[in-house]
Design a protein around this motif. Structure first.
Motif, mmCIF file in Angstrom:
data_model
loop_
_atom_site.group_PDB
_atom_site.id
_atom_site.type_symbol
_atom_site.label_atom_id
_atom_site.label_comp_id
_atom_site.label_asym_id
_atom_site.label_seq_id
_atom_site.Cartn_x
_atom_site.Cartn_y
_atom_site.Cartn_z
ATOM 1 N N GLN A 289 152.026 75.884 23.965
ATOM 2 C CA GLN A 289 151.728 77.278 23.649
ATOM 3 C C GLN A 289 151.903 78.172 24.879
ATOM 4 O O GLN A 289 152.564 79.216 24.820
ATOM 5 C CB GLN A 289 150.286 77.357 23.145
ATOM 6 N N LYS A 290 151.347 77.755 26.005
ATOM 7 C CA LYS A 290 151.395 78.570 27.219
ATOM 8 C C LYS A 290 152.800 78.663 27.822
ATOM 9 O O LYS A 290 153.104 79.599 28.550
ATOM 10 C CB LYS A 290 150.415 78.007 28.259
ATOM 11 N N SER A 291 153.629 77.666 27.531
ATOM 12 C CA SER A 291 155.001 77.676 28.070
ATOM 13 C C SER A 291 156.001 78.283 27.098
ATOM 14 O O SER A 291 157.206 78.242 27.348
ATOM 15 C CB SER A 291 155.428 76.244 28.409
ATOM 16 N N GLY A 292 155.497 78.832 26.006
ATOM 17 C CA GLY A 292 156.406 79.397 25.010
ATOM 18 C C GLY A 292 157.286 78.352 24.372
ATOM 19 O O GLY A 292 158.413 78.631 23.964
ATOM 20 N N GLY A 293 156.776 77.128 24.296
ATOM 21 C CA GLY A 293 157.514 76.041 23.659
ATOM 22 C C GLY A 293 158.498 75.339 24.581
ATOM 23 O O GLY A 293 159.172 74.386 24.162
ATOM 24 N N LYS A 294 158.573 75.762 25.829
ATOM 25 C CA LYS A 294 159.552 75.156 26.744
ATOM 26 C C LYS A 294 159.111 73.788 27.266
ATOM 27 O O LYS A 294 159.939 72.926 27.525
ATOM 28 C CB LYS A 294 159.818 76.102 27.921
ATOM 29 N N ILE A 295 157.808 73.628 27.465
ATOM 30 C CA ILE A 295 157.311 72.346 27.973
ATOM 31 C C ILE A 295 156.625 71.591 26.844
ATOM 32 O O ILE A 295 155.680 72.076 26.233
ATOM 33 C CB ILE A 295 156.321 72.539 29.146
ATOM 34 N N LYS A 296 157.153 70.421 26.551
ATOM 35 C CA LYS A 296 156.577 69.552 25.517
ATOM 36 C C LYS A 296 155.809 68.432 26.210
ATOM 37 O O LYS A 296 156.169 68.000 27.304
ATOM 38 C CB LYS A 296 157.679 68.923 24.659
ATOM 39 N N VAL A 297 154.772 67.942 25.557
ATOM 40 C CA VAL A 297 154.016 66.801 26.065
ATOM 41 C C VAL A 297 154.120 65.679 25.043
ATOM 42 O O VAL A 297 153.693 65.819 23.896
ATOM 43 C CB VAL A 297 152.530 67.157 26.304
ATOM 44 N N GLU B 285 145.720 75.561 33.785
ATOM 45 C CA GLU B 285 144.946 76.313 32.787
ATOM 46 C C GLU B 285 144.750 75.488 31.516
ATOM 47 O O GLU B 285 143.655 75.452 30.941
ATOM 48 C CB GLU B 285 145.659 77.629 32.458
ATOM 49 N N ALA B 286 145.806 74.824 31.093
ATOM 50 C CA ALA B 286 145.712 73.972 29.896
ATOM 51 C C ALA B 286 144.723 72.834 30.129
ATOM 52 O O ALA B 286 143.934 72.479 29.242
ATOM 53 C CB ALA B 286 147.092 73.412 29.537
ATOM 54 N N ALA B 287 144.743 72.259 31.340
ATOM 55 C CA ALA B 287 143.832 71.167 31.672
ATOM 56 C C ALA B 287 142.378 71.627 31.631
ATOM 57 O O ALA B 287 141.494 70.915 31.136
ATOM 58 C CB ALA B 287 144.173 70.599 33.048
ATOM 59 N N ALA B 288 142.105 72.831 32.144
ATOM 60 C CA ALA B 288 140.737 73.366 32.159
ATOM 61 C C ALA B 288 140.230 73.593 30.729
ATOM 62 O O ALA B 288 139.082 73.259 30.403
ATOM 63 C CB ALA B 288 140.681 74.661 32.959
#
Length: 338
Positions: A57-65, A262-265
């Motif tokens: 969400q925070k990467s605008g869909g660019k980074i997938k996990v 931020e995602a980790a927090a």
């Protein structure tokens, strides 16, 4: 003038990348490989899923996990090694398992250290936990916060454990940590260190009689199928630590690192709540699945504490006496305010 207009247009176009709304333009398309030991439905897996959603969400869909649950890529120690080599990107594991990297992490596994999860939060989120997290950088690891696994309890297939003497002679699988081995040997068991992915089979084949884990792990790992007796020993509280490969981290741009932090927090707060809500539910499910549950009397808990005091003293001294005193001071402070 025409040439000047082109220059101005070029400058404006470049500036657009610096505007707040255009931050994602600096983010590259990436896939983060996230390996962990528990099942996807376990609070550890739910926290990983939330982290994945937040990063996307925070990467605008660019980074997938991409998630690898249930030890698909190996046990905890193998995974840490893979992070250091940069072949896996991120994992979450019991903080105490990092004792092989930084010996002071073993202090988190000291028996009967915390009385509640909130006390543990205060210590790991405070200066002490942050200091240990920052000490990982020379080991090619980046700490991104602490999650909750809960208090560990003893199960076995042979007999109810209602007193200290009942532990005598039980073959108990423990995590691959010297402290756990000594802890259970001191309690009279025969401690058998094994990677988590091998545990169910070892219990099923009775290679070991029992194991010790939080109720959520016992339930989601289906140990009720191969274990009859559960005793609430609450001998160790496990903060888990989310760690990233520094080799990979150093290749990321500042904007990418920031969004991951931020995602980790946010995932940490979510995971802790899910874990604590799940514990009571897991206990009820284990009971419904036929496990015999035993709550130790306060007198027996005191006997266990006394029995393992030499273990606490030995490992506190071995880890670092000054750092141990620092930890104990933080625990006392947490107990006074929570």
């Amino acid at each position: 003038m025409k040439h000047f207009g082109k220059i101005i247009g070029s400058v404006l176009l470049s500036s657009a990348f610096l505007l707040p709304g255009s931050a994602n333009a600096e983010i590259k398309e990436r896939t983060i490989r996230f390996a962990f030991q528990n099942a996807q439905e376990h609070p550890q897996g739910q926290g990983a899923k939330k982290f994945a959603e937040l990063v996307e969400q925070k990467s605008g869909g660019k980074i997938k996990v991409r998630l690898f649950p249930s030890g698909q890529l190996g046990g905890d120690l193998q995974t840490v090694s893979a992070l250091q080599g940069g072949t896996i990107d991120i994992t979450v594991l019991n903080a105490g398992l990092l004792v092989g990297q930084i010996k002071e992490f073993g202090l988190f596994d000291l028996p009967f250290l915390f009385d509640s999860a909130k006390q543990a939060d205060a210590v790991v989120d405070g200066p002490f936990g942050q200091k240990l997290s920052e000490s990982l950088a020379p080991k090619n690891l980046v700490g991104l916060g602490y999650w909750d696994l809960g208090f560990r309890n003893l199960t076995n297939s042979r007999r109810p454990v209602t007193k200290l003497e009942d532990i005598q002679g039980l073959k108990v699988r423990v995590v691959q940590s010297p402290l756990y081995i000594e802890l259970f040997n001191t309690l009279g068991a025969n401690a058998v260190p094994l990677p988590f992915p091998e545990l169910y089979t070892a219990l099923e084949q009775k290679t070991v009689d029992g194991q010790e884990n939080p109720a959520t792990v016992i339930q989601t790992s289906k140990f009720a199928e191969v274990q009859k007796f559960l005793t609430f020993t609450r001998h160790v509280y496990n903060p888990q630590i989310l760690i990233f490969s520094k080799r990979v981290w150093d290749r990321y741009d500042p904007e990418e690192r920031k969004l991951i932090e931020e995602a980790a927090a946010e995932a940490k707060a979510y995971q802790r709540q899910v874990s604590r809500d799940a514990e009571a539910k897991a206990v009820e499910q284990l009971k419904a699945q036929g496990m015999q549950l035993t709550e130790l009397s306060p007198e027996e808990v005191a006997r266990l504490r006394d029995k393992v005091k030499p273990v606490t003293e030995k490992f506190a001294k071995e880890a670092n006496e000054a750092v141990s005193k620092e930890l104990f001071a933080e625990v006392v402070k947490a107990r006074a305010t929570r």
